[in-house]
Write a protein that holds these residues in place. Structure first.
Motif, PDB file in Angstrom:
ATOM      1  N   ALA A 100     -56.986  99.844  17.428  1.00 58.59           N
ATOM      2  CA  ALA A 100     -57.191 101.098  17.915  1.00 58.59           C
ATOM      3  C   ALA A 100     -58.095 101.098  19.180  1.00 58.59           C
ATOM      4  CB  ALA A 100     -57.827 102.159  17.065  1.00 58.59           C
ATOM      5  N   THR A 101     -57.441 100.905  20.364  1.00 57.55           N
ATOM      6  CA  THR A 101     -58.232 100.826  21.570  1.00 57.55           C
ATOM      7  C   THR A 101     -58.859 102.097  22.288  1.00 57.55           C
ATOM      8  OG1 THR A 101     -56.229 100.925  22.944  1.00 57.55           O
ATOM      9  CG2 THR A 101     -57.115  98.673  22.234  1.00 57.55           C
ATOM     10  N   ARG A 102     -58.565 103.251  21.565  1.00 56.85           N
ATOM     11  CA  ARG A 102     -58.958 104.518  21.998  1.00 56.85           C
ATOM     12  C   ARG A 102     -59.840 105.522  21.082  1.00 56.85           C
ATOM     13  NH1 ARG A 102     -54.919 108.188  24.558  1.00 56.85           N
ATOM     14  NH2 ARG A 102     -56.886 108.831  25.621  1.00 56.85           N
ATOM     15  N   LEU A 103     -60.707 104.610  20.503  1.00 61.03           N
ATOM     16  CA  LEU A 103     -61.519 105.627  19.355  1.00 61.03           C
ATOM     17  C   LEU A 103     -62.155 106.692  19.820  1.00 61.03           C
ATOM     18  CD1 LEU A 103     -62.465 105.040  16.570  1.00 61.03           C
ATOM     19  CD2 LEU A 103     -64.529 103.953  17.451  1.00 61.03           C
ATOM     20  N   SER A 104     -62.836 106.672  20.904  1.00 59.84           N
ATOM     21  CA  SER A 104     -63.210 108.087  21.293  1.00 59.84           C
ATOM     22  C   SER A 104     -62.035 109.437  21.280  1.00 59.84           C
ATOM     23  CB  SER A 104     -63.874 108.023  22.783  1.00 59.84           C
ATOM     24  OG  SER A 104     -62.887 107.703  23.714  1.00 59.84           O
ATOM     25  N   SER A 105     -61.095 108.925  21.589  1.00 66.22           N
ATOM     26  CA  SER A 105     -60.012 109.703  21.447  1.00 66.22           C
ATOM     27  C   SER A 105     -59.681 110.297  20.218  1.00 66.22           C
ATOM     28  CB  SER A 105     -58.566 109.515  22.096  1.00 66.22           C
ATOM     29  OG  SER A 105     -57.642 110.199  22.064  1.00 66.22           O
ATOM     30  N   ILE A 106     -59.492 109.365  19.046  1.00 71.10           N
ATOM     31  CA  ILE A 106     -59.326 109.513  17.772  1.00 71.10           C
ATOM     32  C   ILE A 106     -60.584 110.256  17.311  1.00 71.10           C
ATOM     33  CG2 ILE A 106     -59.446 108.224  15.462  1.00 71.10           C
ATOM     34  CD1 ILE A 106     -57.910 105.837  16.901  1.00 71.10           C
ATOM     35  N   ILE A 107     -61.710 110.114  17.703  1.00 73.45           N
ATOM     36  CA  ILE A 107     -62.876 110.671  17.152  1.00 73.45           C
ATOM     37  C   ILE A 107     -62.632 112.202  17.611  1.00 73.45           C
ATOM     38  CG2 ILE A 107     -65.474 110.979  17.430  1.00 73.45           C
ATOM     39  CD1 ILE A 107     -64.473 108.706  15.418  1.00 73.45           C
ATOM     40  N   TYR A 108     -62.557 112.433  18.798  1.00 73.14           N
ATOM     41  CA  TYR A 108     -62.479 113.717  19.641  1.00 73.14           C
ATOM     42  C   TYR A 108     -61.199 114.700  18.659  1.00 73.14           C
ATOM     43  CZ  TYR A 108     -60.954 117.602  22.206  1.00 73.14           C
ATOM     44  OH  TYR A 108     -60.553 118.777  22.838  1.00 73.14           O
ATOM     45  N   ASN A 109     -60.185 113.986  18.352  1.00 78.73           N
ATOM     46  CA  ASN A 109     -59.293 114.738  17.434  1.00 78.73           C
ATOM     47  C   ASN A 109     -59.660 115.078  15.939  1.00 78.73           C
ATOM     48  OD1 ASN A 109     -57.334 114.626  19.659  1.00 78.73           O
ATOM     49  ND2 ASN A 109     -56.352 112.862  19.058  1.00 78.73           N
ATOM     50  N   LEU A 110     -60.482 114.036  15.461  1.00 72.05           N
ATOM     51  CA  LEU A 110     -60.859 114.141  14.190  1.00 72.05           C
ATOM     52  C   LEU A 110     -61.981 115.554  14.106  1.00 72.05           C
ATOM     53  CD1 LEU A 110     -61.393 110.853  12.862  1.00 72.05           C
ATOM     54  CD2 LEU A 110     -59.635 112.396  12.093  1.00 72.05           C
ATOM     55  N   ARG A 111     -62.727 115.614  15.313  1.00 71.83           N
ATOM     56  CA  ARG A 111     -63.806 116.496  15.512  1.00 71.83           C
ATOM     57  C   ARG A 111     -63.071 118.121  15.494  1.00 71.83           C
ATOM     58  NH1 ARG A 111     -67.510 113.309  19.406  1.00 71.83           N
ATOM     59  NH2 ARG A 111     -68.982 112.452  17.858  1.00 71.83           N
ATOM     60  N   VAL A 112     -61.872 117.959  16.307  1.00 70.36           N
ATOM     61  CA  VAL A 112     -61.022 119.119  16.423  1.00 70.36           C
ATOM     62  C   VAL A 112     -60.482 119.688  15.414  1.00 70.36           C
ATOM     63  CG1 VAL A 112     -58.956 120.022  17.282  1.00 70.36           C
ATOM     64  CG2 VAL A 112     -60.566 118.828  18.836  1.00 70.36           C
ATOM     65  N   LYS A 113     -60.420 118.698  14.248  1.00 68.29           N
ATOM     66  CA  LYS A 113     -59.840 119.088  12.724  1.00 68.29           C
ATOM     67  C   LYS A 113     -60.950 119.586  12.059  1.00 68.29           C
ATOM     68  CE  LYS A 113     -55.715 116.042  12.958  1.00 68.29           C
ATOM     69  NZ  LYS A 113     -55.086 114.994  12.498  1.00 68.29           N
ATOM     70  N   GLY A 114     -61.853 119.539  12.321  1.00 71.89           N
ATOM     71  CA  GLY A 114     -63.347 120.112  11.607  1.00 71.89           C
ATOM     72  C   GLY A 114     -64.107 118.917  11.020  1.00 71.89           C
ATOM     73  N   TYR A 115     -63.917 117.734  11.259  1.00 75.97           N
ATOM     74  CA  TYR A 115     -65.013 116.543  10.878  1.00 75.97           C
ATOM     75  C   TYR A 115     -65.983 116.648  11.699  1.00 75.97           C
ATOM     76  CZ  TYR A 115     -60.994 115.322   7.793  1.00 75.97           C
ATOM     77  OH  TYR A 115     -60.077 115.245   7.003  1.00 75.97           O
ATOM     78  N   ASP A 116     -67.335 116.502  11.085  1.00 73.60           N
ATOM     79  CA  ASP A 116     -68.711 116.245  11.629  1.00 73.60           C
ATOM     80  C   ASP A 116     -68.941 114.996  11.953  1.00 73.60           C
ATOM     81  OD1 ASP A 116     -70.958 117.021  12.655  1.00 73.60           O
ATOM     82  OD2 ASP A 116     -72.038 117.582  10.863  1.00 73.60           O
ATOM     83  N   ILE A 117     -68.773 114.460  13.037  1.00 72.41           N
ATOM     84  CA  ILE A 117     -68.907 113.156  13.375  1.00 72.41           C
ATOM     85  C   ILE A 117     -69.997 113.118  14.608  1.00 72.41           C
ATOM     86  CG2 ILE A 117     -67.960 111.056  14.345  1.00 72.41           C
ATOM     87  CD1 ILE A 117     -65.244 112.215  12.925  1.00 72.41           C
ATOM     88  N   GLU A 118     -71.204 112.398  14.347  1.00 75.94           N
ATOM     89  CA  GLU A 118     -72.115 112.163  15.134  1.00 75.94           C
ATOM     90  C   GLU A 118     -72.099 111.016  16.031  1.00 75.94           C
ATOM     91  OE1 GLU A 118     -76.960 112.445  14.775  1.00 75.94           O
ATOM     92  OE2 GLU A 118     -75.973 110.733  13.526  1.00 75.94           O
ATOM     93  N   SER A 119     -72.424 110.970  17.498  1.00 78.65           N
ATOM     94  CA  SER A 119     -72.206 109.833  18.069  1.00 78.65           C
ATOM     95  C   SER A 119     -73.700 109.342  18.536  1.00 78.65           C
ATOM     96  CB  SER A 119     -71.754 110.352  19.567  1.00 78.65           C
ATOM     97  OG  SER A 119     -70.207 110.696  19.204  1.00 78.65           O
TER      98      SER A 119
END
Length: 68
Positions: free
Chosen positions: A31-50
């Motif tokens: 997975a070379t675009r982790l920031s995009s995956i994290i963005y999409n997970l946040r849109v789905k409601g997951y609370d992910i801290e950077s």
């Protein structure tokens, strides 16, 4: 049973281990675009801290942590 997509693999990893960085995502899931995956997970409601990590001998990088 169908194969998990990269977002599902990253989410499963976050739920199991609590955090992930880009290098781990590349090595484990290609997975070379982790920031995009994290963005999409946040849109789905997951609370992910950077959190930016800075070490003397390496470039800085982000560690993503799933907040429970």
């Amino acid at each position: 049973m169908s194969k998990m997509n990269k977002s599902e693999e990253v989410l499963k990893y976050l739920k199991e281990y609590g955090f992930i960085d880009s290098w781990k995502a590349i090595k484990l899931f290609k997975a070379t675009r982790l920031s995009s995956i994290i963005y999409n997970l946040r849109v789905k409601g997951y609370d992910i801290e950077s959190v930016w990590v800075e070490k003397e001998d390496t470039p800085r990088y982000v560690v993503y942590t799933l907040i429970k």
